[in-house]
Design a protein around this motif. Structure first.
Motif, PDB file in Angstrom:
ATOM      1  N   UNK A  19       5.977  55.177  24.313  1.00  0.00           N
ATOM      2  CA  UNK A  19       5.177  56.336  24.662  1.00  0.00           C
ATOM      3  C   UNK A  19       3.885  56.466  23.906  1.00  0.00           C
ATOM      4  N   UNK A  20       3.592  55.502  23.015  1.00  0.00           N
ATOM      5  CA  UNK A  20       2.348  55.583  22.266  1.00  0.00           C
ATOM      6  C   UNK A  20       1.231  54.908  23.029  1.00  0.00           C
ATOM      7  N   UNK A  21       0.022  55.168  22.607  1.00  0.00           N
ATOM      8  CA  UNK A  21      -1.141  54.592  23.269  1.00  0.00           C
ATOM      9  C   UNK A  21      -1.669  53.420  22.463  1.00  0.00           C
ATOM     10  N   UNK A  22      -1.923  52.260  23.125  1.00  0.00           N
ATOM     11  CA  UNK A  22      -2.446  51.133  22.376  1.00  0.00           C
ATOM     12  C   UNK A  22      -3.829  51.373  21.816  1.00  0.00           C
ATOM     13  N   UNK A  23      -4.540  52.361  22.349  1.00  0.00           N
ATOM     14  CA  UNK A  23      -5.885  52.615  21.841  1.00  0.00           C
ATOM     15  C   UNK A  23      -5.848  53.098  20.396  1.00  0.00           C
ATOM     16  N   UNK A  72      -2.863  62.962  32.971  1.00  0.00           N
ATOM     17  CA  UNK A  72      -2.625  62.838  31.527  1.00  0.00           C
ATOM     18  C   UNK A  72      -3.162  61.519  30.986  1.00  0.00           C
ATOM     19  N   UNK A  73      -3.753  61.561  29.816  1.00  0.00           N
ATOM     20  CA  UNK A  73      -4.377  60.382  29.222  1.00  0.00           C
ATOM     21  C   UNK A  73      -3.347  59.362  28.771  1.00  0.00           C
ATOM     22  N   UNK A  74      -2.200  59.787  28.254  1.00  0.00           N
ATOM     23  CA  UNK A  74      -1.275  58.894  27.559  1.00  0.00           C
ATOM     24  C   UNK A  74      -0.241  58.212  28.446  1.00  0.00           C
ATOM     25  N   UNK A  75      -0.291  58.403  29.742  1.00  0.00           N
ATOM     26  CA  UNK A  75       0.751  57.813  30.592  1.00  0.00           C
ATOM     27  C   UNK A  75       0.630  56.291  30.628  1.00  0.00           C
ATOM     28  N   UNK A  76       1.763  55.602  30.454  1.00  0.00           N
ATOM     29  CA  UNK A  76       1.756  54.147  30.346  1.00  0.00           C
ATOM     30  C   UNK A  76       1.589  53.440  31.684  1.00  0.00           C
ATOM     31  N   UNK A  77       1.703  54.155  32.794  1.00  0.00           N
ATOM     32  CA  UNK A  77       1.544  53.532  34.108  1.00  0.00           C
ATOM     33  C   UNK A  77       0.088  53.497  34.568  1.00  0.00           C
ATOM     34  N   UNK A  78      -0.832  53.740  33.672  1.00  0.00           N
ATOM     35  CA  UNK A  78      -2.254  53.747  34.032  1.00  0.00           C
ATOM     36  C   UNK A  78      -3.027  52.558  33.435  1.00  0.00           C
ATOM     37  N   UNK A  79      -2.303  51.548  32.943  1.00  0.00           N
ATOM     38  CA  UNK A  79      -2.950  50.371  32.376  1.00  0.00           C
ATOM     39  C   UNK A  79      -3.067  49.239  33.395  1.00  0.00           C
ATOM     40  N   UNK A  80      -4.240  48.601  33.407  1.00  0.00           N
ATOM     41  CA  UNK A  80      -4.541  47.515  34.345  1.00  0.00           C
ATOM     42  C   UNK A  80      -5.125  46.335  33.584  1.00  0.00           C
ATOM     43  N   UNK A  81      -4.697  45.110  33.961  1.00  0.00           N
ATOM     44  CA  UNK A  81      -5.220  43.888  33.358  1.00  0.00           C
ATOM     45  C   UNK A  81      -6.351  43.367  34.235  1.00  0.00           C
ATOM     46  N   UNK A  82      -7.495  43.095  33.640  1.00  0.00           N
ATOM     47  CA  UNK A  82      -8.644  42.583  34.383  1.00  0.00           C
ATOM     48  C   UNK A  82      -8.487  41.069  34.545  1.00  0.00           C
ATOM     49  N   UNK A  83      -8.451  40.596  35.784  1.00  0.00           N
ATOM     50  CA  UNK A  83      -8.227  39.173  36.072  1.00  0.00           C
ATOM     51  C   UNK A  83      -9.320  38.641  37.010  1.00  0.00           C
ATOM     52  N   UNK A  84      -9.597  37.337  36.931  1.00  0.00           N
ATOM     53  CA  UNK A  84     -10.509  36.733  37.909  1.00  0.00           C
ATOM     54  C   UNK A  84      -9.794  36.526  39.241  1.00  0.00           C
TER      55      UNK A  84
END
Length: 218
Positions: A19-23, A72-84
């Motif tokens: 539940x923590x933020x990697x930022x 919400x800022x801290x939700x873990x389902x909002x992370x995206x990996x930038x790929x070619x």
């Protein structure tokens, strides 16, 4: 470098589960360049909601995994990996210029940000979904980066648009919200014209540094 990114991804995944933020561990300085392999959140400029997905299918249209705007800022389902894109020679750590076609992979479910001609559930615009997986991707996952203003390479504080290659729709959100399964989350869709609600900014995340010289491919 591949081992470094794998270890980084494991750390990120564990931090999301807790539940923590990697930022908080890898704070991104304002204005840093966004490179392939970075794990980011995209913030809708006007509403401040984050681009989000989860293992909930649409009840209409394609029936694929839904994509929404999350408050919400801290939700873990909002992370995206930038790929070619699949046929690209771009590598992890490469900077990304305006006009480049990219893919965004949902960190948790491994599916790709996708669009097509199905109608979005609330507004009837182009549906935006998550589809495929690590070894399952097509041109429906291709988005062209458009940087607003004079910037030439993508940075954290820049206003951007993402235009879907197959349909021409811009990644879009607005104040129209779901009331049941994704209650309080707002619709994300595609619209074929430039509007103020097409603007996004890279926000929280793990930003890999720009790397010179030979890098390991994705």
């Amino acid at each position: 470098m591949g081992l470094f990114f794998f270890a980084l991804a494991i750390f990120l995944f564990l931090s999301l589960d807790s539940g923590s933020s990697p930022s908080s561990a890898f704070a991104a300085s304002e204005g840093v360049e966004i490179t392939y392999g970075s794990v980011i959140k995209l913030m809708h400029e006007r509403t401040k909601f984050r681009l989000h997905s989860h293992e909930v299918p649409y009840g209409s249209g394609s029936g694929q995994q839904s994509v929404t705007g999350f408050p919400n800022v801290d939700d873990s389902n909002s992370y995206w990996i930038v790929k070619p894109i699949m046929e690209s020679s771009r590598r992890q750590g490469d900077a990304i210029k305006s006009g480049t076609v990219i893919r965004l992979q949902h960190m948790r479910t491994r599916k790709w940000l996708h669009s097509h001609l199905h109608a979005s559930p609330i507004s009837g615009n182009l549906e935006v979904s998550c589809f495929g997986g690590d070894s399952d991707s097509d041109t429906g996952d291709y988005w062209r980066l458009e940087i607003e203003g004079s910037g030439k390479t993508w940075r954290q504080d820049q206003r951007i648009r993402l235009q879907h290659v197959d349909t021409g729709g811009y990644l879009h959100s607005h104040d129209k919200k779901y009331s049941r399964i994704a209650g309080g989350q707002q619709e994300v869709c595609g619209i074929r014209e430039k509007r103020a609600d097409n603007i996004w900014l890279a926000a929280e995340g793990v930003y890999l540094p720009v790397t010179e010289g030979k890098m390991e491919s994705f």
